[in-house]
Enzyme design. Structure first.
Site, PDB file in Angstrom:
ATOM      1  CE1 TYR A 111      -4.229  -1.685   0.714  1.00 53.97           C
ATOM      2  CE2 TYR A 111      -2.778  -3.190   1.897  1.00 53.97           C
ATOM      3  CZ  TYR A 111      -3.996  -2.905   1.320  1.00 53.97           C
ATOM      4  OH  TYR A 111      -4.979  -3.860   1.338  1.00 53.97           O
ATOM      5  CE1 TYR A 150      -1.703  -7.232   3.584  1.00 50.32           C
ATOM      6  CE2 TYR A 150      -2.438  -6.716   1.347  1.00 50.32           C
ATOM      7  CZ  TYR A 150      -2.654  -6.736   2.715  1.00 50.32           C
ATOM      8  OH  TYR A 150      -3.828  -6.243   3.217  1.00 50.32           O
ATOM      9  NE  ARG A 160      -6.338 -10.747   4.428  1.00 53.67           N
ATOM     10  CZ  ARG A 160      -7.286  -9.874   4.062  1.00 53.67           C
ATOM     11  NH1 ARG A 160      -7.116  -8.607   4.285  1.00 53.67           N
ATOM     12  NH2 ARG A 160      -8.406 -10.271   3.498  1.00 53.67           N
ATOM     13  CG  HIS A 163      -7.712  -7.753  -0.033  1.00 53.51           C
ATOM     14  ND1 HIS A 163      -6.500  -8.318   0.305  1.00 53.51           N
ATOM     15  CD2 HIS A 163      -7.804  -6.601   0.699  1.00 53.51           C
ATOM     16  CE1 HIS A 163      -5.903  -7.573   1.217  1.00 53.51           C
ATOM     17  NE2 HIS A 163      -6.661  -6.520   1.466  1.00 53.51           N
ATOM     18  CG  HIS A 165      -9.509  -2.606   1.676  1.00 51.35           C
ATOM     19  ND1 HIS A 165      -9.776  -3.239   2.870  1.00 51.35           N
ATOM     20  CD2 HIS A 165      -8.213  -2.879   1.395  1.00 51.35           C
ATOM     21  CE1 HIS A 165      -8.688  -3.856   3.303  1.00 51.35           C
ATOM     22  NE2 HIS A 165      -7.718  -3.661   2.412  1.00 51.35           N
TER      23      HIS A 165
END
Length: 246
Positions: A111, A150, A160, A163, A165
């Protein structure tokens, strides 16, 4: 003349039987975040059933284009995809003018956030966030780069799955929904501690976007379909009476 509550109606009580338990120790974050006392049910107020209201001119022309909205010296790296679908209430009616906000990691799984210290590099041309309004049919559309999986500090070697959000503001604040979208055929979904906290297979399937070959862009992008269901109006459809009212 009816007042606003009679006109718009309250929203149905959420069905907690299909929600995952708030306290799931294998998803460690839930230990501190889960409530310790029973939840309180509140009657809807005008502010919860009549707003928010958004206008198209409040959004930028590239807000729904995550490939271009942060690009400065080139295009972001990764697999180009299109994501689209419909936002409807629990009666299947389109939710018009809903604000759909999305944010995600880059193709390497990192991110753009100062607290994300994952070792893969930040993509200088990818911001990882966007927003859009649904049209009169509840339809939304955006294009982006498929995020990478990640690792995270939950249990040893937990990862994870890829995906995106979502935060959706529907026709009323009581329709507010924050969730995550996964990708069809990702083998890491079944091992994700967050997904495993959901004890309803149908609810899990509702979080997985399906590959939509009919929406592929030739020599450009794959496409995924992800429909979103928000709660509906509390008033019974064929009676002019608020449920629970006198």
């Amino acid at each position: 003349m009816s007042n606003a509550i009679q006109q718009f109606g309250e929203f149905l009580q959420r069905d907690k039987t299909v929600h995952p338990p708030a306290y799931t120790p294998n998803y460690k974050t839930s230990v501190l975040r889960s409530p310790k006392n029973a939840l309180i049910s509140l009657q809807n107020s005008l502010s919860e059933i009549t707003g928010p209201i958004f206008r198209p001119d409040e959004l930028g022309p590239l807000d729904n284009d995550l490939i271009l909205n942060y690009a400065k010296e080139g295009l972001p790296i990764g697999e180009r995809i299109v994501v689209h679908g419909y936002v409807v209430d629990e009666f299947g009616q389109p939710v018009r003018n809903a604000l759909v906000e999305v944010w995600q990691a880059n193709a390497g799984g990192r991110y753009r956030h100062k607290k994300d210290q994952y070792i893969v590099p930040i993509d200088p041309n990818f911001g990882g966030c966007g927003r859009m309004l649904t049209d009169d049919n509840g339809y939304y559309y955006y294009r982006t780069i498929k995020p990478g999986p990640y690792p995270w500090r939950n249990q040893v070697n937990d990862w994870r799955p890829a995906h995106i959000h979502y935060a959706i503001s529907g026709s009323g604040w009581a329709q507010r929904l924050i969730t995550q979208m996964y990708f069809e055929a990702d083998p890491m979904i079944a091992d994700c501690p967050i997904v495993k906290s959901i004890n309803n297979e149908e609810a899990v399937r509702g979080l997985i976007a399906t590959l939509d070959r009919g929406a592929f862009i030739q020599l450009d992008s794959l496409a995924y379909r992800f429909d979103i269901v928000l709660r509906g109006a509390r008033a019974t459809l064929f009676e002019n009476k608020i449920q629970g009212g006198k």
